[in-house]
Design a protein around this motif. Structure first.
Motif, PDB file in Angstrom:
ATOM      1  N   GLY A   1       0.823  -1.201   0.000  1.00 22.81           N
ATOM      2  CA  GLY A   1       0.000   0.000   0.000  1.00 22.81           C
ATOM      3  C   GLY A   1       0.852   1.243   0.000  1.00 22.81           C
ATOM      4  O   GLY A   1       2.068   1.195  -0.224  1.00 22.81           O
ATOM      5  N   ARG A   2       0.211   2.370   0.274  1.00 24.77           N
ATOM      6  CA  ARG A   2       0.884   3.671   0.220  1.00 24.77           C
ATOM      7  C   ARG A   2       1.108   4.224   1.621  1.00 24.77           C
ATOM      8  O   ARG A   2       0.273   4.040   2.500  1.00 24.77           O
ATOM      9  CB  ARG A   2       0.044   4.656  -0.586  1.00 24.77           C
ATOM     10  CG  ARG A   2      -0.169   4.130  -1.989  1.00 24.77           C
ATOM     11  CD  ARG A   2      -0.500   5.236  -2.970  1.00 24.77           C
ATOM     12  NE  ARG A   2      -0.604   4.681  -4.305  1.00 24.77           N
ATOM     13  CZ  ARG A   2       0.425   4.441  -5.108  1.00 24.77           C
ATOM     14  NH1 ARG A   2       1.641   4.705  -4.711  1.00 24.77           N
ATOM     15  NH2 ARG A   2       0.249   3.929  -6.303  1.00 24.77           N
ATOM     16  N   MET A   3       2.234   4.885   1.781  1.00 29.07           N
ATOM     17  CA  MET A   3       2.549   5.530   3.061  1.00 29.07           C
ATOM     18  C   MET A   3       1.607   6.708   3.271  1.00 29.07           C
ATOM     19  O   MET A   3       1.423   7.537   2.384  1.00 29.07           O
ATOM     20  CB  MET A   3       3.993   6.045   3.056  1.00 29.07           C
ATOM     21  CG  MET A   3       5.037   4.959   3.072  1.00 29.07           C
ATOM     22  SD  MET A   3       5.127   4.081   4.634  1.00 29.07           S
ATOM     23  CE  MET A   3       5.861   5.343   5.686  1.00 29.07           C
ATOM     24  N   SER A   4       1.021   6.789   4.472  1.00 30.22           N
ATOM     25  CA  SER A   4       0.135   7.909   4.770  1.00 30.22           C
ATOM     26  C   SER A   4       0.926   9.172   5.088  1.00 30.22           C
ATOM     27  O   SER A   4       0.453  10.281   4.862  1.00 30.22           O
ATOM     28  CB  SER A   4      -0.794   7.571   5.934  1.00 30.22           C
ATOM     29  OG  SER A   4      -0.060   7.462   7.140  1.00 30.22           O
ATOM     30  N   GLN A   5       2.128   9.005   5.627  1.00 26.31           N
ATOM     31  CA  GLN A   5       3.063  10.087   5.931  1.00 26.31           C
ATOM     32  C   GLN A   5       4.389   9.440   6.281  1.00 26.31           C
ATOM     33  O   GLN A   5       4.448   8.221   6.453  1.00 26.31           O
ATOM     34  CB  GLN A   5       2.553  10.954   7.084  1.00 26.31           C
ATOM     35  CG  GLN A   5       2.373  10.197   8.384  1.00 26.31           C
ATOM     36  CD  GLN A   5       1.697  11.055   9.443  1.00 26.31           C
ATOM     37  OE1 GLN A   5       0.863  11.891   9.148  1.00 26.31           O
ATOM     38  NE2 GLN A   5       2.066  10.845  10.680  1.00 26.31           N
ATOM     39  N   PRO A   6       5.477  10.199   6.381  1.00 29.24           N
ATOM     40  CA  PRO A   6       6.759   9.573   6.710  1.00 29.24           C
ATOM     41  C   PRO A   6       6.721   8.878   8.071  1.00 29.24           C
ATOM     42  O   PRO A   6       5.983   9.294   8.975  1.00 29.24           O
ATOM     43  CB  PRO A   6       7.737  10.757   6.730  1.00 29.24           C
ATOM     44  CG  PRO A   6       7.103  11.785   5.855  1.00 29.24           C
ATOM     45  CD  PRO A   6       5.621  11.628   6.078  1.00 29.24           C
ATOM     46  N   ALA A   7       7.518   7.833   8.218  1.00 30.04           N
ATOM     47  CA  ALA A   7       7.617   7.112   9.492  1.00 30.04           C
ATOM     48  C   ALA A   7       8.221   8.028  10.554  1.00 30.04           C
ATOM     49  O   ALA A   7       9.014   8.922  10.242  1.00 30.04           O
ATOM     50  CB  ALA A   7       8.478   5.864   9.309  1.00 30.04           C
ATOM     51  N   GLU A   8       7.832   7.773  11.795  1.00 23.95           N
ATOM     52  CA  GLU A   8       8.342   8.568  12.919  1.00 23.95           C
ATOM     53  C   GLU A   8       9.105   7.669  13.870  1.00 23.95           C
ATOM     54  O   GLU A   8       8.617   6.602  14.256  1.00 23.95           O
ATOM     55  CB  GLU A   8       7.188   9.223  13.679  1.00 23.95           C
ATOM     56  CG  GLU A   8       6.431  10.251  12.889  1.00 23.95           C
ATOM     57  CD  GLU A   8       5.297  10.885  13.686  1.00 23.95           C
ATOM     58  OE1 GLU A   8       5.103  10.527  14.857  1.00 23.95           O
ATOM     59  OE2 GLU A   8       4.609  11.733  13.121  1.00 23.95           O
ATOM     60  N   GLU A   9      10.289   8.121  14.267  1.00 22.63           N
ATOM     61  CA  GLU A   9      11.076   7.377  15.249  1.00 22.63           C
ATOM     62  C   GLU A   9      10.583   7.739  16.644  1.00 22.63           C
ATOM     63  O   GLU A   9      10.246   8.896  16.912  1.00 22.63           O
ATOM     64  CB  GLU A   9      12.561   7.712  15.122  1.00 22.63           C
ATOM     65  CG  GLU A   9      13.426   6.892  16.055  1.00 22.63           C
ATOM     66  CD  GLU A   9      14.909   7.204  15.900  1.00 22.63           C
ATOM     67  OE1 GLU A   9      15.715   6.325  16.241  1.00 22.63           O
ATOM     68  OE2 GLU A   9      15.250   8.301  15.432  1.00 22.63           O
ATOM     69  N   GLN A  10      10.538   6.747  17.518  1.00 21.46           N
ATOM     70  CA  GLN A  10      10.103   6.973  18.895  1.00 21.46           C
ATOM     71  C   GLN A  10      11.056   6.232  19.817  1.00 21.46           C
ATOM     72  O   GLN A  10      11.380   5.065  19.581  1.00 21.46           O
ATOM     73  CB  GLN A  10       8.676   6.477  19.095  1.00 21.46           C
ATOM     74  CG  GLN A  10       8.124   6.733  20.468  1.00 21.46           C
ATOM     75  CD  GLN A  10       6.664   6.278  20.589  1.00 21.46           C
ATOM     76  OE1 GLN A  10       6.052   5.829  19.632  1.00 21.46           O
ATOM     77  NE2 GLN A  10       6.120   6.394  21.770  1.00 21.46           N
ATOM     78  N   VAL A  11      11.508   6.907  20.867  1.00 19.60           N
ATOM     79  CA  VAL A  11      12.335   6.280  21.883  1.00 19.60           C
ATOM     80  C   VAL A  11      11.461   6.099  23.121  1.00 19.60           C
ATOM     81  O   VAL A  11      10.902   7.063  23.643  1.00 19.60           O
ATOM     82  CB  VAL A  11      13.577   7.133  22.210  1.00 19.60           C
ATOM     83  CG1 VAL A  11      14.408   6.466  23.300  1.00 19.60           C
ATOM     84  CG2 VAL A  11      14.415   7.357  20.957  1.00 19.60           C
ATOM     85  N   LEU A  12      11.319   4.865  23.541  1.00 19.76           N
ATOM     86  CA  LEU A  12      10.470   4.537  24.682  1.00 19.76           C
ATOM     87  C   LEU A  12      11.199   4.829  25.993  1.00 19.76           C
ATOM     88  O   LEU A  12      12.436   4.924  26.012  1.00 19.76           O
ATOM     89  CB  LEU A  12      10.066   3.067  24.622  1.00 19.76           C
ATOM     90  CG  LEU A  12       9.323   2.642  23.355  1.00 19.76           C
ATOM     91  CD1 LEU A  12       9.028   1.150  23.391  1.00 19.76           C
ATOM     92  CD2 LEU A  12       8.038   3.431  23.203  1.00 19.76           C
ATOM     93  N   PRO A  13      10.470   4.977  27.109  1.00 19.50           N
ATOM     94  CA  PRO A  13      11.122   5.214  28.403  1.00 19.50           C
ATOM     95  C   PRO A  13      12.163   4.144  28.751  1.00 19.50           C
ATOM     96  O   PRO A  13      13.139   4.424  29.434  1.00 19.50           O
ATOM     97  CB  PRO A  13       9.955   5.182  29.399  1.00 19.50           C
ATOM     98  CG  PRO A  13       8.765   5.586  28.587  1.00 19.50           C
ATOM     99  CD  PRO A  13       9.015   5.020  27.210  1.00 19.50           C
ATOM    100  N   SER A  14      11.991   2.943  28.222  1.00 25.14           N
ATOM    101  CA  SER A  14      12.947   1.858  28.465  1.00 25.14           C
ATOM    102  C   SER A  14      14.251   2.062  27.697  1.00 25.14           C
ATOM    103  O   SER A  14      15.228   1.360  27.934  1.00 25.14           O
ATOM    104  CB  SER A  14      12.331   0.524  28.043  1.00 25.14           C
ATOM    105  OG  SER A  14      12.146   0.500  26.629  1.00 25.14           O
ATOM    106  N   GLY A  15      14.244   2.997  26.742  1.00 26.55           N
ATOM    107  CA  GLY A  15      15.404   3.217  25.889  1.00 26.55           C
ATOM    108  C   GLY A  15      15.293   2.505  24.548  1.00 26.55           C
ATOM    109  O   GLY A  15      16.093   2.742  23.654  1.00 26.55           O
TER     110      GLY A  15
END
Length: 117
Positions: free
Chosen positions: A19-33
Motif C-alpha cells: 500500500g501507500r505511506m500515509s506520511q513519513p515514518a516517525e522514530e520513537q524512543v520509549l522510556p525503556s530506551g
C-alpha cells in the motif's frame, strides 16, 4: 500451548501489506530506551455492499534495525510492501491508564515505487 504445538496445528500469524505511506515514518524512543519506528500504510479495499469504506489505514511498527533503515527513508505516497505479524501491544501513555493497540510488527520492508514516479 507452546509455539511448536501452535505450528503443528497449522496456526499462522503472517501479514503482507502492499500500500501507500500515509506520511513519513516517525522514530520513537520509549522510556525503556528501546527505539521503534511507527507509520501507517493505506491499503485499498475491494468493493463491498456491506460497507462504503474504500481503504484501510493500518498501523505498523518496526523494532529491528534492518527494516528500520528502509522505512526511515520512505515518504508520503510511496508504494511499499511490509511483511510481519499482527501484534497486540499494551502500554501506558502519558496521563496514566493502560491501553492496547493492534499493529503489524514489521520483519521485512521494501520500497516498490516512489510517490509520483
Amino acid at each position: 500451548m507452546s509455539t511448536q504445538e501452535s505450528q503443528d496445528l497449522g496456526e499462522v500469524n503472517e501479514v503482507t501489506l502492499v500500500g501507500r505511506m500515509s506520511q513519513p515514518a516517525e522514530e520513537q524512543v520509549l522510556p525503556s530506551g528501546s527505539e521503534l519506528w511507527k507509520f501507517r500504510v493505506i491499503v485499498g479495499r475491494p468493493p463491498s455492499p456491506a460497507s462504503r469504506v474504500t481503504v484501510d489505514t493500518l498501523d505498523c511498527v518496526v523494532w529491528a534495525k534492518r527494516p528500520a533503515r528502509s522505512v526511515s527513508k520512505w515518504q508520503t505516497g510511496d508504494l511499499v510492501e511490509v511483511k510481519g505479524s499482527l501484534r497486540r501491544r499494551f502500554f501506558a501513555p502519558a496521563g496514566g491508564g493502560r491501553v492496547s493497540r493492534c499493529e503489524v510488527e514489521v520483519a521485512a520492508a521494501r520500497l516498490i515505487r516512489r510517490a509520483g514516479g
